[in-house]
Design a protein around this motif. Sequence first.
Motif: not given
Length: 236
Positions: A99-100, A123-124, A132-133, A142-144
């Motif tokens: 995870a960043p 992270g996209v 990830k959604p 954006y990512l969830l």
Amino acid sequence: MSKLWPSAAEALHETVRDGSVVAVGGFGLSGNPTDLIEALRDTGATGLTIVSNNMGVDGKGLGLLLENKQVAKVIASYVGENKLFAQQYLDGELEVEFAPQGTLAERLRAGGSGIAGFYTKTGVGTPVAEGKPLAEFDGETYLLERGIVADVALVHAWRADAEGNLIYRHTARNFNPLVATAGRVTIAEAEEVVDGFLDPNAIVTPGIFVQRLVTAVPREKDIEQRTTRPRTAAVA
């Protein structure tokens, strides 16, 4: 009622089981709850998921749990100082979720705040986003990311009072305040437990987040990497 326990081992008693998710404060070796990590090692609990910025170094910090083969999964942002970590990962013994660093901090903060998830651009388009959604906001993707709630959280503080109010010192105020909020049971070790109460204006982590507290054993603090240069001779 005082939250102070006689020792780290007693404070951890019956809080950690095989397969538990354990969040641990610290950055490198700075701010590591060393007494609690050693007590966690001594429980012998296995299959643990460890949530921490990093996994210490070989033989120190969370590296002790790797040596004892107690960790099944790590959620972290950096693992570059630990050769045993790399070997266990390459051998398929260890699952790793990267995870960043800012995302990891926010996931802990979200979990501690009762927020199930949040959207971020970080992270996209990278492996971090796999599975990830995704959603679009104002023309941006954006990512969830999910908030993190740990079964047990372990933190190190500089000062505490018997109600579990905490103050951190310098760089040790890194992931510790975030981790402290994210545990269903939070156990803190403090270098000094004061009589009475801390100044409310100085408190970083309110005692409402802390269920158990121990006084840390005095010890020399480990330094991850010591870099110095020769001292120049004094000019006469």
